[in-house]
Design a protein around this motif. Sequence first.
Motif, PDB file in Angstrom:
ATOM      1  N   PRO A  74       0.795  -1.234   0.000  1.00 63.23           N
ATOM      2  CA  PRO A  74       0.000   0.000   0.000  1.00 63.23           C
ATOM      3  C   PRO A  74       0.826   1.283   0.000  1.00 63.23           C
ATOM      4  O   PRO A  74       0.413   2.306  -0.569  1.00 63.23           O
ATOM      5  CB  PRO A  74      -0.840  -0.125   1.275  1.00 63.23           C
ATOM      6  N   GLU A  75       1.999   1.256   0.637  1.00 62.86           N
ATOM      7  CA  GLU A  75       2.826   2.469   0.750  1.00 62.86           C
ATOM      8  C   GLU A  75       3.418   2.923  -0.585  1.00 62.86           C
ATOM      9  O   GLU A  75       4.000   4.002  -0.668  1.00 62.86           O
ATOM     10  CB  GLU A  75       3.953   2.234   1.754  1.00 62.86           C
ATOM     11  N   LEU A  76       3.248   2.131  -1.629  1.00 63.83           N
ATOM     12  CA  LEU A  76       3.740   2.525  -2.959  1.00 63.83           C
ATOM     13  C   LEU A  76       2.710   3.354  -3.726  1.00 63.83           C
ATOM     14  O   LEU A  76       2.805   3.514  -4.941  1.00 63.83           O
ATOM     15  CB  LEU A  76       4.109   1.279  -3.775  1.00 63.83           C
ATOM     16  N   HIS A  77       1.717   3.886  -3.026  1.00 60.02           N
ATOM     17  CA  HIS A  77       0.651   4.646  -3.676  1.00 60.02           C
ATOM     18  C   HIS A  77       1.175   5.872  -4.422  1.00 60.02           C
ATOM     19  O   HIS A  77       2.308   6.327  -4.213  1.00 60.02           O
ATOM     20  CB  HIS A  77      -0.397   5.062  -2.641  1.00 60.02           C
ATOM     21  N   GLU A  78       0.324   6.407  -5.270  1.00 63.53           N
ATOM     22  CA  GLU A  78       0.641   7.628  -6.011  1.00 63.53           C
ATOM     23  C   GLU A  78       0.817   8.795  -5.039  1.00 63.53           C
ATOM     24  O   GLU A  78       0.446   8.704  -3.847  1.00 63.53           O
ATOM     25  CB  GLU A  78      -0.490   7.915  -7.015  1.00 63.53           C
ATOM     26  N   HIS A 112       2.220  22.032  -2.827  1.00 61.16           N
ATOM     27  CA  HIS A 112       1.014  22.820  -2.579  1.00 61.16           C
ATOM     28  C   HIS A 112       0.320  22.271  -1.327  1.00 61.16           C
ATOM     29  O   HIS A 112       0.560  21.119  -0.930  1.00 61.16           O
ATOM     30  CB  HIS A 112       0.069  22.760  -3.786  1.00 61.16           C
ATOM     31  N   PRO A 113      -0.532  23.051  -0.671  1.00 55.65           N
ATOM     32  CA  PRO A 113      -1.226  22.588   0.530  1.00 55.65           C
ATOM     33  C   PRO A 113      -1.981  21.280   0.270  1.00 55.65           C
ATOM     34  O   PRO A 113      -2.747  21.172  -0.687  1.00 55.65           O
ATOM     35  CB  PRO A 113      -2.194  23.734   0.847  1.00 55.65           C
ATOM     36  N   GLY A 114      -1.740  20.288   1.118  1.00 53.15           N
ATOM     37  CA  GLY A 114      -2.411  19.008   0.980  1.00 53.15           C
ATOM     38  C   GLY A 114      -1.689  18.015   0.098  1.00 53.15           C
ATOM     39  O   GLY A 114      -2.128  16.860  -0.035  1.00 53.15           O
ATOM     40  N   GLY A 115      -0.584  18.418  -0.499  1.00 50.78           N
ATOM     41  CA  GLY A 115       0.143  17.536  -1.408  1.00 50.78           C
ATOM     42  C   GLY A 115       1.478  17.089  -0.844  1.00 50.78           C
ATOM     43  O   GLY A 115       2.084  17.782  -0.021  1.00 50.78           O
ATOM     44  N   GLU A 116       1.946  15.926  -1.289  1.00 51.92           N
ATOM     45  CA  GLU A 116       3.269  15.445  -0.896  1.00 51.92           C
ATOM     46  C   GLU A 116       4.348  16.155  -1.709  1.00 51.92           C
ATOM     47  O   GLU A 116       4.174  16.420  -2.902  1.00 51.92           O
ATOM     48  CB  GLU A 116       3.398  13.938  -1.156  1.00 51.92           C
ATOM     49  N   SER A 117       5.464  16.404  -1.072  1.00 51.01           N
ATOM     50  CA  SER A 117       6.618  16.971  -1.771  1.00 51.01           C
ATOM     51  C   SER A 117       7.433  15.852  -2.409  1.00 51.01           C
ATOM     52  O   SER A 117       7.196  14.664  -2.155  1.00 51.01           O
ATOM     53  CB  SER A 117       7.498  17.733  -0.779  1.00 51.01           C
ATOM     54  N   ASP A 122      10.080  10.464  -1.789  1.00 52.19           N
ATOM     55  CA  ASP A 122      11.362   9.753  -1.700  1.00 52.19           C
ATOM     56  C   ASP A 122      11.505   9.047  -0.356  1.00 52.19           C
ATOM     57  O   ASP A 122      11.917   7.878  -0.292  1.00 52.19           O
ATOM     58  CB  ASP A 122      12.506  10.746  -1.919  1.00 52.19           C
ATOM     59  N   ARG A 123      11.146   9.724   0.728  1.00 50.58           N
ATOM     60  CA  ARG A 123      11.250   9.124   2.058  1.00 50.58           C
ATOM     61  C   ARG A 123      10.291   7.940   2.225  1.00 50.58           C
ATOM     62  O   ARG A 123      10.584   6.996   2.969  1.00 50.58           O
ATOM     63  CB  ARG A 123      10.964  10.177   3.135  1.00 50.58           C
ATOM     64  N   ARG A 124       9.183   7.978   1.532  1.00 54.49           N
ATOM     65  CA  ARG A 124       8.191   6.908   1.623  1.00 54.49           C
ATOM     66  C   ARG A 124       8.553   5.706   0.759  1.00 54.49           C
ATOM     67  O   ARG A 124       8.380   4.555   1.162  1.00 54.49           O
ATOM     68  CB  ARG A 124       6.815   7.464   1.208  1.00 54.49           C
ATOM     69  N   VAL A 125       9.083   5.956  -0.435  1.00 54.18           N
ATOM     70  CA  VAL A 125       9.263   4.896  -1.434  1.00 54.18           C
ATOM     71  C   VAL A 125      10.652   4.278  -1.426  1.00 54.18           C
ATOM     72  O   VAL A 125      10.805   3.059  -1.569  1.00 54.18           O
ATOM     73  CB  VAL A 125       8.938   5.441  -2.843  1.00 54.18           C
ATOM     74  N   ARG A 126      11.683   5.091  -1.242  1.00 52.72           N
ATOM     75  CA  ARG A 126      13.037   4.555  -1.369  1.00 52.72           C
ATOM     76  C   ARG A 126      13.342   3.408  -0.393  1.00 52.72           C
ATOM     77  O   ARG A 126      13.937   2.410  -0.810  1.00 52.72           O
ATOM     78  CB  ARG A 126      14.086   5.650  -1.219  1.00 52.72           C
ATOM     79  N   PRO A 127      12.933   3.497   0.888  1.00 53.92           N
ATOM     80  CA  PRO A 127      13.206   2.355   1.776  1.00 53.92           C
ATOM     81  C   PRO A 127      12.562   1.053   1.309  1.00 53.92           C
ATOM     82  O   PRO A 127      13.123  -0.027   1.493  1.00 53.92           O
ATOM     83  CB  PRO A 127      12.625   2.808   3.124  1.00 53.92           C
ATOM     84  N   ILE A 128      11.397   1.159   0.684  1.00 55.19           N
ATOM     85  CA  ILE A 128      10.729  -0.038   0.162  1.00 55.19           C
ATOM     86  C   ILE A 128      11.534  -0.637  -0.980  1.00 55.19           C
ATOM     87  O   ILE A 128      11.775  -1.851  -1.024  1.00 55.19           O
ATOM     88  CB  ILE A 128       9.303   0.304  -0.307  1.00 55.19           C
ATOM     89  N   LEU A 129      11.971   0.206  -1.908  1.00 54.43           N
ATOM     90  CA  LEU A 129      12.756  -0.290  -3.039  1.00 54.43           C
ATOM     91  C   LEU A 129      14.091  -0.850  -2.566  1.00 54.43           C
ATOM     92  O   LEU A 129      14.567  -1.863  -3.103  1.00 54.43           O
ATOM     93  CB  LEU A 129      12.968   0.828  -4.062  1.00 54.43           C
ATOM     94  N   VAL A 152      10.341  10.251  -9.289  1.00 55.60           N
ATOM     95  CA  VAL A 152      11.086  10.529  -8.054  1.00 55.60           C
ATOM     96  C   VAL A 152      12.123   9.439  -7.820  1.00 55.60           C
ATOM     97  O   VAL A 152      13.282   9.720  -7.483  1.00 55.60           O
ATOM     98  CB  VAL A 152      10.125  10.648  -6.855  1.00 55.60           C
ATOM     99  N   ALA A 153      11.740   8.184  -8.017  1.00 60.03           N
ATOM    100  CA  ALA A 153      12.684   7.083  -7.801  1.00 60.03           C
ATOM    101  C   ALA A 153      13.873   7.178  -8.744  1.00 60.03           C
ATOM    102  O   ALA A 153      15.031   7.040  -8.321  1.00 60.03           O
ATOM    103  CB  ALA A 153      11.977   5.740  -7.983  1.00 60.03           C
TER     104      ALA A 153
END
Length: 204
Positions: A74-78, A112-117, A122-129, A152-153
């Motif tokens: 699930p953490e690989l979401h858009e 933008h407000p409410g959006g991921e930077s 990178d912090r969410r996806v790179r550890p998974i990869l 990003v990856a």
Amino acid sequence: MSLIRHAETSAPNIFHGAESDVGLSEWGHKQAGLLADHLASRGAEAVYCSALRRAVASATPIAHALGQSPVVIPELHERKIGPLSGRTRDEGWGVYEESKRRWIAGEVEFSHPGGESFADIDRRVRPILDDLSKRHKGGRFLVVVHGIVIRVALTSLLADRTPADFDAIAIDFASINDLVHDGSRWRAEALNLVVAPSPARPVA
């Protein structure tokens, strides 16, 4: 490792972030089948995908062609895009362009407000990869995810790329990006390999 973007969505002219669980278009389903046919002969130890329908629907025929079932992470979401989700390209393009411009300039924490930077993704996806790479050391695995996640990856993992290259890398629907780890760093073998282009082409 192959990073694969999901096939064409049922509403390709709308911004779909993590908040939008849109499925595939009729062509997208055919596209996913053609992609599976192409990948079947290449082999892979495992097929991973995000939990969003567009990723699962793209990963499932690929995994089945390899005699497997997709493994959902699930953490690989858009990218989370908040109020931008569901807006048309015309309505939301300026907001998205501002993020891209700031990331390319090196402001990777901007959003933008409410959006991921960029940095959030990178912090969410790179550890998974990184974890998957260790799990499949020396082997090939497929990760079916989303366009911005792949950009990003690539601009984070590849030694010859930086966030400044974010807009220079095309990531089409159902495209394949092959990366190889040489023991110390990642390098690209192929970027944006498109087996079945969008918009729809006649299928024999």
